[in-house]
Scaffold this motif. Structure first.
Motif, PDB file in Angstrom:
ATOM      1  N   VAL A  28     -20.306 -73.168  51.663  1.00 22.34           N
ATOM      2  CA  VAL A  28     -20.482 -74.540  51.234  1.00 22.34           C
ATOM      3  C   VAL A  28     -21.476 -75.164  52.347  1.00 22.34           C
ATOM      4  O   VAL A  28     -22.001 -76.346  52.039  1.00 22.34           O
ATOM      5  N   ASP A  29     -21.125 -74.956  53.795  1.00 23.39           N
ATOM      6  CA  ASP A  29     -21.504 -75.783  54.835  1.00 23.39           C
ATOM      7  C   ASP A  29     -23.219 -75.705  54.870  1.00 23.39           C
ATOM      8  O   ASP A  29     -23.830 -76.339  55.509  1.00 23.39           O
ATOM      9  N   GLY A  30     -23.468 -74.458  54.504  1.00 22.61           N
ATOM     10  CA  GLY A  30     -25.125 -74.041  54.792  1.00 22.61           C
ATOM     11  C   GLY A  30     -25.866 -74.325  53.580  1.00 22.61           C
ATOM     12  O   GLY A  30     -27.155 -74.302  53.551  1.00 22.61           O
ATOM     13  N   SER A  31     -25.291 -75.014  52.479  1.00 24.26           N
ATOM     14  CA  SER A  31     -26.228 -75.215  51.386  1.00 24.26           C
ATOM     15  C   SER A  31     -25.707 -76.425  50.682  1.00 24.26           C
ATOM     16  O   SER A  31     -24.756 -76.637  50.244  1.00 24.26           O
ATOM     17  N   ARG A  32     -26.787 -77.282  50.452  1.00 22.21           N
ATOM     18  CA  ARG A  32     -26.404 -78.647  49.585  1.00 22.21           C
ATOM     19  C   ARG A  32     -25.893 -78.274  48.366  1.00 22.21           C
ATOM     20  O   ARG A  32     -25.088 -78.991  47.672  1.00 22.21           O
ATOM     21  N   GLU A  33     -26.574 -77.384  47.715  1.00 17.86           N
ATOM     22  CA  GLU A  33     -26.476 -77.101  46.344  1.00 17.86           C
ATOM     23  C   GLU A  33     -24.790 -76.561  45.955  1.00 17.86           C
ATOM     24  O   GLU A  33     -24.172 -76.780  45.387  1.00 17.86           O
ATOM     25  N   MET A  34     -24.704 -75.580  46.817  1.00 21.04           N
ATOM     26  CA  MET A  34     -23.412 -74.710  46.869  1.00 21.04           C
ATOM     27  C   MET A  34     -22.284 -75.731  47.155  1.00 21.04           C
ATOM     28  O   MET A  34     -21.133 -75.673  46.484  1.00 21.04           O
ATOM     29  N   SER A  35     -22.442 -76.682  47.983  1.00 19.65           N
ATOM     30  CA  SER A  35     -21.404 -77.556  48.587  1.00 19.65           C
ATOM     31  C   SER A  35     -21.047 -78.644  47.037  1.00 19.65           C
ATOM     32  O   SER A  35     -20.074 -78.798  46.944  1.00 19.65           O
ATOM     33  N   VAL A 189     -23.347 -85.615  29.335  1.00 17.33           N
ATOM     34  CA  VAL A 189     -23.842 -86.676  30.341  1.00 17.33           C
ATOM     35  C   VAL A 189     -22.736 -86.929  31.421  1.00 17.33           C
ATOM     36  O   VAL A 189     -23.119 -86.881  32.668  1.00 17.33           O
ATOM     37  N   ILE A 190     -21.565 -86.827  31.265  1.00 17.79           N
ATOM     38  CA  ILE A 190     -20.593 -87.198  32.307  1.00 17.79           C
ATOM     39  C   ILE A 190     -20.578 -85.975  33.263  1.00 17.79           C
ATOM     40  O   ILE A 190     -20.740 -86.268  34.494  1.00 17.79           O
ATOM     41  N   MET A 191     -20.368 -84.753  32.888  1.00 21.65           N
ATOM     42  CA  MET A 191     -20.675 -83.558  33.870  1.00 21.65           C
ATOM     43  C   MET A 191     -21.658 -83.491  34.402  1.00 21.65           C
ATOM     44  O   MET A 191     -21.770 -83.287  35.750  1.00 21.65           O
ATOM     45  N   SER A 192     -22.875 -83.781  34.016  1.00 22.10           N
ATOM     46  CA  SER A 192     -24.257 -84.084  34.608  1.00 22.10           C
ATOM     47  C   SER A 192     -24.199 -84.978  35.791  1.00 22.10           C
ATOM     48  O   SER A 192     -24.649 -85.117  37.005  1.00 22.10           O
ATOM     49  N   ALA A 193     -23.761 -86.141  35.163  1.00 15.75           N
ATOM     50  CA  ALA A 193     -23.835 -87.345  36.189  1.00 15.75           C
ATOM     51  C   ALA A 193     -22.902 -87.395  37.533  1.00 15.75           C
ATOM     52  O   ALA A 193     -22.982 -87.554  38.669  1.00 15.75           O
ATOM     53  N   VAL A 194     -21.783 -86.563  37.150  1.00 16.63           N
ATOM     54  CA  VAL A 194     -20.629 -86.113  38.069  1.00 16.63           C
ATOM     55  C   VAL A 194     -21.376 -85.357  39.207  1.00 16.63           C
ATOM     56  O   VAL A 194     -21.190 -85.314  40.402  1.00 16.63           O
ATOM     57  N   PHE A 195     -22.123 -84.239  38.782  1.00 11.29           N
ATOM     58  CA  PHE A 195     -22.877 -83.264  39.518  1.00 11.29           C
ATOM     59  C   PHE A 195     -23.698 -84.171  40.532  1.00 11.29           C
ATOM     60  O   PHE A 195     -24.122 -83.821  41.741  1.00 11.29           O
ATOM     61  N   LEU A 196     -24.668 -84.829  39.814  1.00 10.94           N
ATOM     62  CA  LEU A 196     -25.696 -85.435  40.344  1.00 10.94           C
ATOM     63  C   LEU A 196     -25.285 -86.411  41.518  1.00 10.94           C
ATOM     64  O   LEU A 196     -25.824 -86.710  42.614  1.00 10.94           O
ATOM     65  N   SER A 197     -24.075 -87.190  41.180  1.00  2.07           N
ATOM     66  CA  SER A 197     -23.511 -88.232  42.062  1.00  2.07           C
ATOM     67  C   SER A 197     -23.014 -87.591  43.270  1.00  2.07           C
ATOM     68  O   SER A 197     -23.242 -87.955  44.522  1.00  2.07           O
ATOM     69  N   ILE A 198     -22.156 -86.489  43.106  1.00  2.00           N
ATOM     70  CA  ILE A 198     -21.880 -85.567  44.357  1.00  2.00           C
ATOM     71  C   ILE A 198     -23.067 -85.151  45.306  1.00  2.00           C
ATOM     72  O   ILE A 198     -22.882 -85.154  46.436  1.00  2.00           O
ATOM     73  N   TYR A 199     -24.118 -84.763  44.521  1.00  2.00           N
ATOM     74  CA  TYR A 199     -25.375 -84.259  45.144  1.00  2.00           C
ATOM     75  C   TYR A 199     -25.959 -85.182  46.066  1.00  2.00           C
ATOM     76  O   TYR A 199     -26.389 -85.000  47.147  1.00  2.00           O
ATOM     77  N   PHE A 200     -26.003 -86.654  45.581  1.00  2.00           N
ATOM     78  CA  PHE A 200     -26.899 -87.318  46.402  1.00  2.00           C
ATOM     79  C   PHE A 200     -25.860 -88.110  47.140  1.00  2.00           C
ATOM     80  O   PHE A 200     -26.234 -89.142  47.667  1.00  2.00           O
ATOM     81  N   MET A 201     -24.786 -87.984  46.935  1.00  2.00           N
ATOM     82  CA  MET A 201     -23.659 -89.053  48.118  1.00  2.00           C
ATOM     83  C   MET A 201     -23.758 -88.488  49.265  1.00  2.00           C
ATOM     84  O   MET A 201     -23.995 -87.533  49.626  1.00  2.00           O
ATOM     85  N   PRO A 202     -23.950 -89.545  50.348  1.00  2.00           N
ATOM     86  CA  PRO A 202     -24.631 -89.319  51.472  1.00  2.00           C
ATOM     87  C   PRO A 202     -23.440 -88.295  52.545  1.00  2.00           C
ATOM     88  O   PRO A 202     -24.025 -87.444  52.844  1.00  2.00           O
ATOM     89  N   GLU A 203     -22.208 -88.504  52.074  1.00  3.45           N
ATOM     90  CA  GLU A 203     -21.180 -87.644  52.562  1.00  3.45           C
ATOM     91  C   GLU A 203     -20.034 -87.764  51.627  1.00  3.45           C
ATOM     92  O   GLU A 203     -19.484 -88.722  51.412  1.00  3.45           O
TER      93      GLU A 203
END
Length: 334
Positions: A28-35, A189-203
């Motif tokens: 997870v530390d080496g990949s934004r997608e895996m994290s 919609v919910i599962m996609s939104a949660v995934f994208l929110s985590i992905y684009f969240m700064p930290e």
């Protein structure tokens, strides 16, 4: 309570995500997608698993019930605590020495499950909404106490207890409402939104999803309660979204739902070896799919009848499968 396909299918799907989540954790530390994927999985897999456990809890609370819980949960906990300590030492893992009340890795679940059953004695006597509200309040408050953590699995016990309690109060008819088409569409919609929110969240500190640290340790000493409330809400809608897509049909693999405890307790021997030996890397889609396939393979292997026969005396304290196999083998020879 008679088992049905939906609940066993759910347990199989969820135990796969448990194994897969543990499998990809080193990357997870080496990949934004895996994290992102790792955190996304952790928003629902244990809350949903705990809700399922609560649904099947009887909560009798008498002496024989408690003794049965000790045999079913605490005895395997003590045995595997010793087994994992020895195994960690053999593979050269640091931190192999620990006391009996600081659970190794995934063993916290057994200790917490025992505690949740005990807590039912008091919480089941209250009206459901009041009971759940009090459990939620305790889960929010507990994070402000830094001394409550891994010991006795106290932090996770109180933080995850609301999901166990909700499962206990839910009826099968209420759970089946999740199968409505509108819920399934909204869940995408919910599962996609949660995934994208985590992905684009700064930290995003995945420690919020593990429920084992105080707010101070997570860097939000003052507003940690509000953050945990958001985690609760996210977990709840994710549990609903994932369960909405669990099939009700009985498949050949559905029976594995009754064997998930074996997978949960035994997969750590593989995962910890893989991590210690640094066996795998993820350098592309084929590696990712390979780890997913390996995780699925472990689920099937560790819930297979030979493994059940071998480990049943340790996990369940009986040898009925082994005796049946020996009897069948004897009759076949005759």
């Amino acid at each position: 309570m008679e088992r049905n396909a939906f609940f066993d299918n759910a347990k199989v799907v969820l135990i796969f995500f448990v194994v897969f989540g543990h499998m990809i954790q080193p990357f997870v530390d080496g990949s934004r997608e895996m994290s992102t994927l790792y955190s996304w999985i952790y928003t629902f897999h244990m809350p949903a698993f705990i809700l399922m456990s609560g649904f099947f809890a009887k909560g009798a609370g008498n002496f024989s019930y408690i003794i049965n819980l000790v045999k079913k949960l605490l005895v395997p906990y003590l045995i595997f605590q010793v087994l994992y300590s020895g195994y960690y030492f053999l593979i050269g893992k640091s931190g192999w020495q620990t006391d009996l009340f600081s659970p190794h890795w995934a063993l916290w679940f057994l200790f917490s499950l025992f505690s949740w059953h005990l807590l039912l004695y008091w919480f089941k006597k209250m009206p459901p909404l009041l009971s759940i509200a009090i459990a939620l309040q305790i889960g929010l408050i507990i994070g402000y106490f830094g001394e409550i953590g891994h010991t006795f699995s106290l932090s996770r016990t109180f933080v995850f207890f609301p999901f166990f309690l909700i499962g206990y109060f839910l009826t099968e008819k209420q759970i089946m409402l999740l199968k409505h088409k509108s819920v399934k569409i909204a869940s995408l919609v919910i599962m996609s939104a949660v995934f994208l929110s985590i992905y684009f969240m700064p930290e995003f500190n995945s420690g919020w999803l593990l429920a084992s640290k105080s707010y101070g340790d997570l860097g939000m000493a003052e507003y940690g309660g509000l953050a945990r409330l958001l985690v609760y809400i996210t977990a709840a809608i994710m549990v609903v979204s994932v369960l909405a897509w669990i099939p009700k049909t009985h498949y050949n693999w559905t029976k594995l739902g009754a064997r998930t405890l074996y997978v949960y307790l035994l997969h750590g021997f593989f995962i910890q070896y893989f991590r210690q030996a640094d066996v795998f890397q993820i350098n592309g889609l084929h590696d990712f799919l390979g780890l997913a396939a390996l995780s699925l393979g472990l689920v099937f292997l560790l819930s297979s009848r030979p493994i059940l026969g071998l480990w049943q005396p340790v996990i369940e304290g009986k040898a009925s499968i082994l005796k049946q196999n020996l009897k069948t083998s004897h009759l076949y020879k005759e």
